[in-house]
Design a protein around this motif. Structure first.
Motif, PDB file in Angstrom:
ATOM      1  N   ALA A  28       0.862  -1.188   0.000  1.00  0.00           N
ATOM      2  CA  ALA A  28       0.000   0.000   0.000  1.00  0.00           C
ATOM      3  C   ALA A  28       0.895   1.234   0.000  1.00  0.00           C
ATOM      4  CB  ALA A  28      -0.914   0.005   1.231  1.00  0.00           C
ATOM      5  N   PRO A  29       0.376   2.388  -0.410  1.00  0.00           N
ATOM      6  CA  PRO A  29       1.197   3.604  -0.423  1.00  0.00           C
ATOM      7  C   PRO A  29       1.592   4.042   0.984  1.00  0.00           C
ATOM      8  CG  PRO A  29      -0.789   3.862  -1.767  1.00  0.00           C
ATOM      9  CD  PRO A  29      -0.965   2.613  -0.962  1.00  0.00           C
ATOM     10  N   PRO A  31       2.696   7.730   2.606  1.00  0.00           N
ATOM     11  CA  PRO A  31       2.833   9.151   2.273  1.00  0.00           C
ATOM     12  C   PRO A  31       4.277   9.636   2.419  1.00  0.00           C
ATOM     13  CG  PRO A  31       0.910   8.782   3.662  1.00  0.00           C
ATOM     14  CD  PRO A  31       1.669   7.489   3.640  1.00  0.00           C
ATOM     15  N   TYR A  35       8.436   7.370  -4.604  1.00  0.00           N
ATOM     16  CA  TYR A  35       8.295   6.261  -5.551  1.00  0.00           C
ATOM     17  C   TYR A  35       7.138   5.379  -5.089  1.00  0.00           C
ATOM     18  CZ  TYR A  35      10.733   3.775  -1.821  1.00  0.00           C
ATOM     19  OH  TYR A  35      11.090   3.252  -0.601  1.00  0.00           O
ATOM     20  N   PRO A  36       6.507   4.644  -5.993  1.00  0.00           N
ATOM     21  CA  PRO A  36       5.380   3.792  -5.599  1.00  0.00           C
ATOM     22  C   PRO A  36       5.854   2.516  -4.914  1.00  0.00           C
ATOM     23  CG  PRO A  36       5.807   3.569  -7.937  1.00  0.00           C
ATOM     24  CD  PRO A  36       6.719   4.652  -7.453  1.00  0.00           C
ATOM     25  N   LEU A  37       5.119   2.080  -3.919  1.00  0.00           N
ATOM     26  CA  LEU A  37       5.407   0.815  -3.261  1.00  0.00           C
ATOM     27  C   LEU A  37       4.656  -0.310  -3.963  1.00  0.00           C
ATOM     28  CD1 LEU A  37       5.406   1.772   0.523  1.00  0.00           C
ATOM     29  CD2 LEU A  37       7.308   1.664  -1.088  1.00  0.00           C
ATOM     30  N   THR A  39       2.036  -3.453  -4.623  1.00  0.00           N
ATOM     31  CA  THR A  39       0.585  -3.530  -4.533  1.00  0.00           C
ATOM     32  C   THR A  39       0.176  -4.937  -4.104  1.00  0.00           C
ATOM     33  OG1 THR A  39       0.323  -4.291  -6.816  1.00  0.00           O
ATOM     34  CG2 THR A  39       0.449  -1.891  -6.440  1.00  0.00           C
ATOM     35  N   SER A  95      14.060   7.905   1.262  1.00  0.00           N
ATOM     36  CA  SER A  95      13.669   9.265   0.890  1.00  0.00           C
ATOM     37  C   SER A  95      14.901  10.136   1.073  1.00  0.00           C
ATOM     38  CB  SER A  95      12.499   9.760   1.752  1.00  0.00           C
ATOM     39  OG  SER A  95      12.826   9.702   3.134  1.00  0.00           O
ATOM     40  N   ASN A 195      14.124   5.687  -9.627  1.00  0.00           N
ATOM     41  CA  ASN A 195      13.040   6.663  -9.711  1.00  0.00           C
ATOM     42  C   ASN A 195      13.641   8.057  -9.845  1.00  0.00           C
ATOM     43  OD1 ASN A 195      13.179   7.969  -6.877  1.00  0.00           O
ATOM     44  ND2 ASN A 195      13.152   5.759  -6.447  1.00  0.00           N
TER      45      ASN A 195
END
Length: 264
Positions: A28-29, A31, A35-37, A39, A95, A195
């Motif tokens: 799940a994302p 915040p 970059y996307p995690l 699914t 990050s 990314n």
């Protein structure tokens, strides 16, 4: 976190004790990440890859920041498969920000996932291993833990903390036949570093660098200094959890393409 094993290509040689696998991921994302995690479909796909090797795999959506959820995953693994032999604690996010400007939430999210998430995995699984008097534990740290990195002090600190946890736990559980080790890779070719935010961090002289710009810098470096393939890391994990890995305990094993040669 993976219990008993992790997804593998069919050519890999599984340790003799590995029969069934439980994998978990937040899927799940989160915040604030650039970059996307993964699914739920990615998690299910991992289970499918494992089962192609002839093993059973249960995929569970869970958050390592929650000790309760890690205990739930552990309880399910024991209920389904009777025991847990191997724990792969692979919690990690990335990050970037300079320490002097870092938002407190950015710091806290990093520590909660990369360090506390590893602790939660240990805390949930290790009592079972102590009771059984056998186990193999591997946690993912990073070469950055030993060298620091501009604009990633929170990441370096969290991964250095993983080393402290690993070394301390290895001393506490050696008498029960349990080994605990850390793996410290350099850049691994995954979405976490592939990314635009990472490219900007690595190629600061360009306003909008591309993947090609970063790869050009890597390829201009020393031989074999390119990005590490995930399978290479997994092969090292398999050594540490195999019967041949019994003499590894409290170790910090690096895969750094020579980057750690000048580090103590």
């Amino acid at each position: 976190m993976a219990l008993v094993g992790r997804a593998a290509h069919t050519r890999w040689h599984w340790p003799a004790r590995v029969r069934n696998i439980v994998v978990c991921d937040i899927a799940a994302p989160v915040p604030g990440l650039p970059y996307p995690l993964s699914t739920p479909d990615d998690l299910a796909g991992t289970a499918e890859l494992v089962e192609r090797t002839g093993r059973r795999c249960i995929a569970v959506q869970a958050d390592v920041r929650s000790l309760e959820q890690m205990r739930s995953v552990t309880e399910r693994a024991i209920a389904e498969f009777d025991r847990i032999d191997i724990l792969i604690a692979n919690a990690g996010i990335a990050s970037a920000a300079p320490i002097a400007e870092m938002d407190e939430q950015l710091w806290q999210d990093m520590i909660d996932t990369n360090l506390t998430g590893i602790f939660h995995s240990f805390r949930a699984v290790v009592p079972h291993m102590i009771e059984r008097r056998w186990g193999r534990v591997v946690a993912t740290s990073s070469i950055v833990a030993r060298m620091g990195m501009r604009n990633a002090g929170h990441y370096a600190a969290s991964k250095w903390g993983v080393l402290g946890l690993v070394k301390s736990l290895s001393l506490e559980v050696a008498e029960y036949g349990i080994t605990v080790n850390a793996l410290l890779p350099a850049g691994v070719d995954t979405d976490m570093i592939q990314n635009p935010a990472t490219w900007r961090l690595m190629v600061p002289e360009k306003e909008n660098p591309t993947k090609a710009d970063w790869l050009a810098i890597i390829e201009s470096g020393p031989p074999n200094g390119d990005l590490i393939e995930p399978a290479e890391v997994a092969e090292a994990v398999l050594l540490l959890v195999s019967e041949h890995g019994r003499h590894f305990n409290g170790e910090a094993v690096t895969i750094s393409c020579g980057g750690s040669a000048n580090l103590s």
